[in-house]
Structure formats: C-alpha cells, structure tokens
Design a protein around this motif. Structure first.
Motif, PDB file in Angstrom:
ATOM      1  N   THR A  58       7.105  -0.810  -3.043  1.00  0.00           N
ATOM      2  CA  THR A  58       6.575   0.510  -3.278  1.00  0.00           C
ATOM      3  C   THR A  58       5.180   0.289  -2.466  1.00  0.00           C
ATOM      4  O   THR A  58       4.909  -0.985  -1.580  1.00  0.00           O
ATOM      5  N   ASP A  59       4.564   1.629  -2.991  1.00  0.00           N
ATOM      6  CA  ASP A  59       3.417   1.687  -2.397  1.00  0.00           C
ATOM      7  C   ASP A  59       2.628   1.758  -3.283  1.00  0.00           C
ATOM      8  O   ASP A  59       2.985   2.148  -4.491  1.00  0.00           O
ATOM      9  N   LEU A  60       1.293   1.010  -3.645  1.00  0.00           N
ATOM     10  CA  LEU A  60       0.091   1.349  -4.564  1.00  0.00           C
ATOM     11  C   LEU A  60      -1.342   1.503  -4.010  1.00  0.00           C
ATOM     12  O   LEU A  60      -1.335   0.942  -2.855  1.00  0.00           O
ATOM     13  N   ILE A  61      -1.672   2.568  -4.648  1.00  0.00           N
ATOM     14  CA  ILE A  61      -3.519   2.738  -4.259  1.00  0.00           C
ATOM     15  C   ILE A  61      -4.493   2.400  -5.298  1.00  0.00           C
ATOM     16  O   ILE A  61      -4.544   2.486  -6.670  1.00  0.00           O
ATOM     17  N   VAL A  62      -5.333   1.127  -4.641  1.00  0.00           N
ATOM     18  CA  VAL A  62      -5.793   0.962  -5.552  1.00  0.00           C
ATOM     19  C   VAL A  62      -7.252   1.216  -4.742  1.00  0.00           C
ATOM     20  O   VAL A  62      -7.604   1.240  -3.990  1.00  0.00           O
ATOM     21  N   THR A  63      -8.042   0.646  -6.207  1.00  0.00           N
ATOM     22  CA  THR A  63      -9.626   0.858  -5.119  1.00  0.00           C
ATOM     23  C   THR A  63     -10.832  -0.322  -5.348  1.00  0.00           C
ATOM     24  O   THR A  63      -9.771  -1.102  -6.945  1.00  0.00           O
ATOM     25  N   LEU A  72      -7.975   3.598   3.370  1.00  0.00           N
ATOM     26  CA  LEU A  72      -7.725   4.341   2.977  1.00  0.00           C
ATOM     27  C   LEU A  72      -9.476   5.787   2.968  1.00  0.00           C
ATOM     28  O   LEU A  72      -9.893   6.674   3.662  1.00  0.00           O
ATOM     29  N   SER A  73     -10.279   4.826   1.910  1.00  0.00           N
ATOM     30  CA  SER A  73     -11.864   5.341   2.221  1.00  0.00           C
ATOM     31  C   SER A  73     -12.467   3.763   1.888  1.00  0.00           C
ATOM     32  O   SER A  73     -12.293   2.818   1.935  1.00  0.00           O
ATOM     33  N   GLU A  90     -17.436   0.569  -2.310  1.00  0.00           N
ATOM     34  CA  GLU A  90     -15.781   0.774  -2.782  1.00  0.00           C
ATOM     35  C   GLU A  90     -15.284   1.260  -1.887  1.00  0.00           C
ATOM     36  O   GLU A  90     -15.389   1.629  -0.782  1.00  0.00           O
ATOM     37  N   ILE A  91     -14.009   0.281  -1.780  1.00  0.00           N
ATOM     38  CA  ILE A  91     -12.898   0.698  -0.959  1.00  0.00           C
ATOM     39  C   ILE A  91     -11.364   0.804  -1.502  1.00  0.00           C
ATOM     40  O   ILE A  91     -11.670   0.932  -3.046  1.00  0.00           O
ATOM     41  N   LYS A  92     -11.403   1.678  -0.956  1.00  0.00           N
ATOM     42  CA  LYS A  92      -9.860   2.246  -0.771  1.00  0.00           C
ATOM     43  C   LYS A  92      -8.950   2.473  -0.904  1.00  0.00           C
ATOM     44  O   LYS A  92      -9.094   2.870   0.985  1.00  0.00           O
ATOM     45  N   LEU A  93      -7.841   1.452  -0.546  1.00  0.00           N
ATOM     46  CA  LEU A  93      -6.085   1.460  -0.350  1.00  0.00           C
ATOM     47  C   LEU A  93      -4.920   1.033  -0.490  1.00  0.00           C
ATOM     48  O   LEU A  93      -5.020   2.006  -1.629  1.00  0.00           O
ATOM     49  N   LYS A  94      -4.234   1.370   0.167  1.00  0.00           N
ATOM     50  CA  LYS A  94      -2.860   2.155  -0.316  1.00  0.00           C
ATOM     51  C   LYS A  94      -2.128   0.521   0.242  1.00  0.00           C
ATOM     52  O   LYS A  94      -1.809  -0.100   1.782  1.00  0.00           O
ATOM     53  N   ILE A  95      -1.680   0.012  -0.880  1.00  0.00           N
ATOM     54  CA  ILE A  95      -0.848  -1.776  -0.147  1.00  0.00           C
ATOM     55  C   ILE A  95       0.482  -1.265  -0.664  1.00  0.00           C
ATOM     56  O   ILE A  95       1.172  -0.775  -1.055  1.00  0.00           O
ATOM     57  N   ILE A  96       1.479  -2.002   0.729  1.00  0.00           N
ATOM     58  CA  ILE A  96       2.429  -1.645   0.535  1.00  0.00           C
ATOM     59  C   ILE A  96       3.233  -2.554   0.334  1.00  0.00           C
ATOM     60  O   ILE A  96       2.899  -3.853   0.680  1.00  0.00           O
ATOM     61  N   VAL A  97       3.954  -3.254  -0.978  1.00  0.00           N
ATOM     62  CA  VAL A  97       4.487  -3.969  -1.768  1.00  0.00           C
ATOM     63  C   VAL A  97       5.091  -4.139  -1.441  1.00  0.00           C
ATOM     64  O   VAL A  97       6.035  -3.196  -2.212  1.00  0.00           O
ATOM     65  N   ARG A  98       6.362  -5.643  -1.171  1.00  0.00           N
ATOM     66  CA  ARG A  98       7.764  -5.905  -2.076  1.00  0.00           C
ATOM     67  C   ARG A  98       7.396  -7.003  -2.814  1.00  0.00           C
ATOM     68  O   ARG A  98       6.768  -8.478  -2.559  1.00  0.00           O
ATOM     69  N   ALA A  99       8.090  -6.620  -3.699  1.00  0.00           N
ATOM     70  CA  ALA A  99       7.875  -7.438  -5.005  1.00  0.00           C
ATOM     71  C   ALA A  99       9.565  -8.376  -5.696  1.00  0.00           C
ATOM     72  O   ALA A  99      10.809  -7.464  -5.257  1.00  0.00           O
ATOM     73  N   LYS A 100       9.775  -9.690  -5.431  1.00  0.00           N
ATOM     74  CA  LYS A 100      11.126 -10.147  -6.073  1.00  0.00           C
ATOM     75  C   LYS A 100      11.019 -10.069  -8.052  1.00  0.00           C
ATOM     76  O   LYS A 100      10.070 -10.825  -7.862  1.00  0.00           O
ATOM     77  N   TYR A 101      11.512  -9.966  -8.604  1.00  0.00           N
ATOM     78  CA  TYR A 101      11.585  -9.470 -10.056  1.00  0.00           C
ATOM     79  C   TYR A 101      13.354 -10.008 -10.591  1.00  0.00           C
ATOM     80  O   TYR A 101      14.082  -9.688 -10.025  1.00  0.00           O
ATOM     81  N   LEU A 102      12.991 -10.415 -11.304  1.00  0.00           N
ATOM     82  CA  LEU A 102      14.142 -11.221 -12.765  1.00  0.00           C
ATOM     83  C   LEU A 102      14.433  -9.075 -13.431  1.00  0.00           C
ATOM     84  O   LEU A 102      13.289  -9.250 -14.802  1.00  0.00           O
TER      85      LEU A 102
END
Length: 116
Positions: free
Chosen positions: A32-37, A77-78, A101-113
């Motif tokens: 999934t992709d997450l947008i964070v600051t 992103l900024s 101040e930064i804004k990032l789009k991070i594409i993440v692979r998660a392994k979960y139960l």
C-alpha cells in the motif's frame, strides 16, 4: 560422497509449501502507499518523524499483528524549510531558527498475521 539422508530430506515436501498448498496460512502480504509528513529542527529529525508516522498509520490501516514492515519506495512530495529570526528583548542577541517540513509518499509492503 552421496549420503542417503540427502535423498530422504529432498524427497520430503517442506512445511511452507504444504501450508501454502492447503491455503491454511494466516500470514498475509499486502502493499500500500501512505502519505506522511514530518517536522523537525534538522532534516534528519523531519525524516525520522515522517517514518514514525508511517509506522503508526500502517498499524492503524492493517489492524493486525504486523510481523514485517518494509518501505519499497519513498517519493518526496514537498520539502519546505523556514528560517525564523528571534531576538531577545526585541533587539539583543539575534538567533536564527531553521525548521524543516517534508511530505512523503511511502510505498510499503507489510507482512501480517490475519488473526482478528
């Protein structure tokens, strides 16, 4: 040189393949992709805060027991930096303060139960 035990071990199916074939595995993999600051007085602190926020968002999004969280790609992103000048008692001791101040789009692979 040829050990008969090697033939026995190679002829037995592995446990991982057996569970995957029977589809009983509760381990799920999702991207999934997450947008964070992130904010901070140093650029390193801003990135650290952004990745801490990424962890919190991932735990909220998947709402399961996460085993492994791997960022696959990071897109900036900024990137804003602000320079403020402060003075003590109006005129004495000028002090310059730099904030990032930064804004990032991070594409993440998660392994979960998937237990919930």
């Amino acid at each position: 040189m040829n050990n008969p035990e090697d033939k026995i071990q190679s002829s037995q199916p592995s446990l991982i393949n057996t569970y995957q074939q029977e589809d009983k595995s509760i381990l799920k993999i999702e991207e999934t992709d997450l947008i964070v600051t992130g904010k901070g007085l140093k650029i390193r602190e801003a990135y650290n805060n952004a990745f801490e926020e990424m962890k919190k968002l991932a735990y909220k999004k998947f709402n399961n027991f996460i085993i492994h969280l791997e960022p696959l790609d990071v897109v900036e992103l900024s990137d804003n930096s602000e320079l403020k000048s402060q003075r003590f008692l109006g005129t004495f001791f000028p002090h310059k303060k730099l904030k990032y101040e930064i804004k990032l789009k991070i594409i993440v692979r998660a392994k979960y139960l998937e237990i919930f």
